[in-house]
Write a protein that holds these residues in place. Structure first.
Motif, short mmCIF file in Angstrom:
data_model
loop_
_atom_site.label_atom_id
_atom_site.label_comp_id
_atom_site.label_asym_id
_atom_site.label_seq_id
_atom_site.Cartn_x
_atom_site.Cartn_y
_atom_site.Cartn_z
N LEU A 147 3.42 -10.67 5.81
CA LEU A 147 3.34 -10.92 7.25
C LEU A 147 2.60 -12.22 7.52
CD1 LEU A 147 3.64 -10.15 10.20
CD2 LEU A 147 1.64 -8.65 9.96
N SER B 225 -6.99 -6.75 9.89
CA SER B 225 -6.51 -5.46 9.39
C SER B 225 -5.01 -5.32 9.63
CB SER B 225 -7.25 -4.32 10.10
OG SER B 225 -6.60 -3.09 9.89
N TYR B 226 -4.28 -5.06 8.56
CA TYR B 226 -2.83 -4.86 8.69
C TYR B 226 -2.54 -3.66 9.58
CZ TYR B 226 2.07 -4.65 7.18
OH TYR B 226 3.46 -4.65 7.14
N ASN B 227 -3.29 -2.59 9.40
CA ASN B 227 -3.05 -1.40 10.21
C ASN B 227 -3.29 -1.67 11.69
OD1 ASN B 227 -2.33 0.23 8.03
ND2 ASN B 227 -4.42 0.96 7.69
N LYS C 19 0.62 -7.07 4.13
CA LYS C 19 -0.13 -8.04 4.94
C LYS C 19 0.13 -9.47 4.50
CE LYS C 19 -4.95 -9.33 5.71
NZ LYS C 19 -6.35 -8.89 5.56
N ALA D 4 0.45 -10.56 15.45
CA ALA D 4 -0.13 -10.82 14.13
C ALA D 4 -0.86 -12.16 14.12
CB ALA D 4 0.97 -10.82 13.06
#
Length: 208
Positions: free
Chosen positions: A59, A34-36, A56, A21
């Motif tokens: 995170l 992008s979180y995905n 997101k 991340a």
């Protein structure tokens, strides 16, 4: 903060997810990351991801807390100095340690300002609060400006100086990079002096 199920993961698994991340946020910026794509790169299913974080932003906050903690660890606690020369030596030592960390970890550098600027910045500014308090006790730092403003300005100057030095190191300009500590000291001397000595802080700069 991460959800309880994230904390039940093995330490290396937690570290892997946060490392992935951090890389995405550093490369693309928090807004564009992008979180995905982050959870896919980390090998986490969407179902599991939402059991670890609320999304997101959650995170990102966890990643930034980790960056802040590593910067504080690199600095180490401020040990009060008993003289002007010792004060400068300790300040420069902390700056060198932080610079070495950022040079080794460019992702932390990319996210440092965001990490420091989070609402809970007392841990970070506490280090600079100790620096300014020590300098004022030694008569090296002015006392006619609100302490919180002076602490924030001091932190900003040192962060800018470290970023300036790193930029030159990356460009191969080692000669000018070595001047980073002196450049930072000149800026701080001007910030910290009230001009009462009539020399715009030269006595403060020459206290070494």
């Amino acid at each position: 903060m991460p959800l309880p199920r994230f904390h039940r993961l093995a330490d290396d698994r937690q570290g892997h997810i946060l490392d992935v991340a951090r890389g995405h946020f550093a490369r693309h910026g928090p807004g564009a990351a992008s979180y995905n794509k982050i959870i896919e790169s980390a090998g986490v299913s969407k179902t599991a991801a939402y059991q670890y974080f609320d999304g997101k932003d959650d995170l990102l906050a966890t990643v930034l807390d980790g960056v802040r903690d590593r910067l504080l660890a690199a600095l180490g606690p401020w040990e009060p100095a008993a003289s002007g020369p010792a004060f400068r030596a300790r300040l420069e030592g902390g700056s060198r340690a932080l610079l070495a960390h950022l040079h080794k970890h460019p992702e932390d550098l990319a996210l440092a300002d965001l990490a420091i600027g989070r609402s809970d910045e007392a841990q970070w500014l506490g280090w600079f609060e100790a620096v300014v308090g020590n300098g004022q006790a030694l008569g090296l730092i002015r006392t006619d400006i609100d302490r919180s403003l002076l602490v924030a300005a001091t932190a900003a100057v040192l962060r800018a100086a470290d970023a300036w030095t790193l930029a030159r190191l990356r460009s191969g300009d080692g000669q000018h990079a070595e001047q980073g500590a002196d450049q930072a000291w000149l800026l701080l001397a001007a910030l910290w002096s009230d001009g009462s000595d009539g020399n715009d802080g030269r006595e403060t700069r020459d206290a070494h």
